[in-house]
Write an enzyme that holds these catalytic residues in place. Sequence first.
Site, PDB file in Angstrom:
ATOM      1  N   GLY A  72       0.533  -1.478   0.087  1.00 39.94           N
ATOM      2  CA  GLY A  72       0.328  -0.033   0.293  1.00 39.94           C
ATOM      3  C   GLY A  72       0.774   1.485   0.198  1.00 39.94           C
ATOM      4  O   GLY A  72       0.508   2.064  -0.871  1.00 39.94           O
ATOM      5  N   SER A  73       1.901   1.384   0.719  1.00 39.28           N
ATOM      6  CA  SER A  73       2.626   2.689   0.326  1.00 39.28           C
ATOM      7  C   SER A  73       3.362   2.856  -0.194  1.00 39.28           C
ATOM      8  O   SER A  73       3.162   3.861  -0.807  1.00 39.28           O
ATOM      9  CB  SER A  73       3.797   2.327   1.788  1.00 39.28           C
ATOM     10  OG  SER A  73       3.263   2.326   3.086  1.00 39.28           O
ATOM     11  N   ASN A 153      -8.332   4.441   8.737  1.00 37.02           N
ATOM     12  CA  ASN A 153      -7.133   2.929   9.533  1.00 37.02           C
ATOM     13  C   ASN A 153      -7.115   2.776  11.212  1.00 37.02           C
ATOM     14  O   ASN A 153      -7.402   1.903  11.522  1.00 37.02           O
ATOM     15  CB  ASN A 153      -5.785   3.037   8.894  1.00 37.02           C
ATOM     16  CG  ASN A 153      -4.879   4.129   8.739  1.00 37.02           C
ATOM     17  OD1 ASN A 153      -5.693   5.184   8.149  1.00 37.02           O
ATOM     18  ND2 ASN A 153      -4.289   3.776   9.596  1.00 37.02           N
ATOM     19  N   GLN A 181      -7.347  -0.085   3.851  1.00 35.00           N
ATOM     20  CA  GLN A 181      -8.317  -0.127   4.826  1.00 35.00           C
ATOM     21  C   GLN A 181     -10.384  -1.054   3.971  1.00 35.00           C
ATOM     22  O   GLN A 181     -10.457  -2.332   4.127  1.00 35.00           O
ATOM     23  CB  GLN A 181      -8.708   0.275   5.732  1.00 35.00           C
ATOM     24  CG  GLN A 181      -7.449   0.788   6.293  1.00 35.00           C
ATOM     25  CD  GLN A 181      -7.151   0.140   7.832  1.00 35.00           C
ATOM     26  OE1 GLN A 181      -8.447  -1.070   7.794  1.00 35.00           O
ATOM     27  NE2 GLN A 181      -5.941  -0.490   7.770  1.00 35.00           N
ATOM     28  N   SER A 201      -3.547  -3.697  -0.766  1.00 36.71           N
ATOM     29  CA  SER A 201      -2.885  -3.924   0.291  1.00 36.71           C
ATOM     30  C   SER A 201      -2.877  -6.096   0.374  1.00 36.71           C
ATOM     31  O   SER A 201      -4.141  -5.596   1.430  1.00 36.71           O
ATOM     32  CB  SER A 201      -2.043  -3.408   1.403  1.00 36.71           C
ATOM     33  OG  SER A 201      -1.044  -3.876   2.123  1.00 36.71           O
ATOM     34  N   HIS A 203      -1.965  -7.514   2.614  1.00 35.38           N
ATOM     35  CA  HIS A 203      -1.322  -7.927   4.107  1.00 35.38           C
ATOM     36  C   HIS A 203      -2.843  -7.474   4.777  1.00 35.38           C
ATOM     37  O   HIS A 203      -3.103  -8.313   6.534  1.00 35.38           O
ATOM     38  CB  HIS A 203      -0.638  -8.018   4.733  1.00 35.38           C
ATOM     39  CG  HIS A 203      -0.093  -6.833   5.111  1.00 35.38           C
ATOM     40  ND1 HIS A 203      -0.114  -6.657   6.390  1.00 35.38           N
ATOM     41  CD2 HIS A 203       0.332  -5.667   3.901  1.00 35.38           C
ATOM     42  CE1 HIS A 203       0.373  -5.098   6.491  1.00 35.38           C
ATOM     43  NE2 HIS A 203       0.156  -4.723   4.989  1.00 35.38           N
ATOM     44  N   THR A 239      12.116  -7.377 -10.679  1.00 40.28           N
ATOM     45  CA  THR A 239      11.144  -8.963 -11.071  1.00 40.28           C
ATOM     46  C   THR A 239       9.863  -9.646 -10.158  1.00 40.28           C
ATOM     47  O   THR A 239       9.425  -9.314  -8.876  1.00 40.28           O
ATOM     48  CB  THR A 239      11.946 -10.244 -10.334  1.00 40.28           C
ATOM     49  OG1 THR A 239      13.169 -10.273 -11.346  1.00 40.28           O
ATOM     50  CG2 THR A 239      11.398 -11.988 -10.840  1.00 40.28           C
ATOM     51  N   CYS A 326       2.432   2.661  13.178  1.00 36.34           N
ATOM     52  CA  CYS A 326       3.388   2.972  12.757  1.00 36.34           C
ATOM     53  C   CYS A 326       4.201   4.832  13.893  1.00 36.34           C
ATOM     54  O   CYS A 326       4.490   4.881  13.763  1.00 36.34           O
ATOM     55  CB  CYS A 326       3.320   3.820  11.964  1.00 36.34           C
ATOM     56  SG  CYS A 326       1.934   3.237  10.000  1.00 36.34           S
TER      57      CYS A 326
HETATM   58  C1  LIG Z   1      -1.304  -0.667   6.294  1.00 42.26           C
HETATM   59  C2  LIG Z   1      -1.995   0.572   5.514  1.00 42.26           C
HETATM   60  C3  LIG Z   1      -1.316   1.275   4.318  1.00 42.26           C
HETATM   61  C4  LIG Z   1       0.452   0.661   4.410  1.00 42.26           C
HETATM   62  O1  LIG Z   1       0.074  -0.855   3.209  1.00 42.26           O
HETATM   63  P1  LIG Z   1       1.890  -1.161   3.337  1.00 42.26           P
HETATM   64  O2  LIG Z   1       1.012  -2.132   2.811  1.00 42.26           O
HETATM   65  O3  LIG Z   1       1.891  -1.779   4.642  1.00 42.26           O
HETATM   66  O4  LIG Z   1       2.411  -0.585   3.031  1.00 42.26           O
HETATM   67  C5  LIG Z   1      -1.543   2.951   3.665  1.00 42.26           C
HETATM   68  N1  LIG Z   1      -2.777   3.090   4.093  1.00 42.26           N
HETATM   69  C6  LIG Z   1      -3.969   2.469   4.704  1.00 42.26           C
HETATM   70  C7  LIG Z   1      -4.692   2.737   4.564  1.00 42.26           C
HETATM   71  C8  LIG Z   1      -2.767   1.085   5.546  1.00 42.26           C
HETATM   72  O5  LIG Z   1      -3.995   0.708   6.843  1.00 42.26           O
END
Ligand SMILES: *Cc1c(COP(=O)(O)O)cnc(C)c1O
Length: 397
Positions: A72-73, A153, A181, A201, A203, A239, A326
Amino acid sequence: MEKVIYLDNAATTAMSDGAIAAMQPYFKGLYGNPSSLHTVGQRAKEELEGFRARIARRLNCDAGEVYFTSGGSEADNQAIRSAAILGSRKGKKHIVTTAFEHHAVLHTLKKLEKEGFEVTYLDVHSNGLVTAEEVKTVLRPDTALVTVMFANNEVGTIQPIAEIGAVCRAAGVVFHTDAVQAAGHVPVDVRAQNIDMLSLSAHKFKGPKGVGVLYCKKGLPLLTFVEGGAQERGKRAGTENLAGIAGMAEALDEAVENMPASSQKIAALRDRLIDGLLKIPHSRLNGDRQSRLPGNVNMCFEGIEGESLLLLLDAKGICASSGSACTSGSLDPSHVLLALGLPHEVAHGSLRLTLSDETTKEDIDYVLKCVPEVVGYLRSISPVWEDLETGKRQHLI
Ligand SMILES: *Cc1c(COP(=O)(O)O)cnc(C)c1O
């Protein structure tokens, strides 16, 4: 690890069995590099494009609009920097966002401000929502980008994304949303919701860590973020994380298919938890109760520190969070709660509990037994609480 009640699913989730199984073939049998011209590589390439198509179907876009990222970042960084820099080439150096975005968005914007961009941070209402009308009033002829998160989040509020998207489209402004989210938890449809760019993202919806997607609408130019090979149509070298992408595609399919049933079940437990916690005197729910992620509970308890509450709950086997992952560890109150207008003293006493479809009624009842005990104990040793109770200070909740 001994049995824990994991209520920090907004930080990350356990992977689904299906997603783990979907990754296995790509570690050994189908280990090819999709850029290789031989049979093993070309087979990997076919698999990769199959996953791209599956993910595209879930977002209601074309496969050619899906770019794989490291999460996500990275997707947030690429979307925002690309739209900003391309906008500036046409003389547009103004960006609109909200005060309570994720740091992946806010820190990218801070950097752009240092590079000469002007950013308008929309205030968030006390319920954690902004309106499309408010976005409309701050748009200017030189606005290059609007970036507003789909769901927050920390407090779980869901923004009126389709309406904000419509306002941007009418004004010819690029609209990006951080849907990390939201994806897999609430319906996401980039066409129906007028979204030009979107980050997700894996995870956060029971897929693996370190893999995500940037959706970028066809015809909208995108700047290359990682220089090197020609992967991701030249926009992101490296890759491909084929196993991760396989796990993400499977997790997203499962999440979307299970959504109607699981979101109903999770929301019922969430409501039980909120109602129970609100019985604690001088407590409040942060964020709108209706326009809210099914699994999010965010509360403030006056007179205590969120960090102490977390540690004592952890000792009872409950994994919770205060502020975002974070920032917890620092003693600054959450920028999200401050954006909702909460005073510093109150924002310090926050607790976020985020549920999954594995959360049970027994888990919730255990939490409802533990939190009032711990809050009561912390208040009994808190000088601030004593001042509140003796009237030396005014209650704020
Ligand atoms: C967790 C999160 C991210 C970051 O995603 P990562 O895959 O951990 O880099 C960005 N935005 C929101 C709203 C998140 O909850």
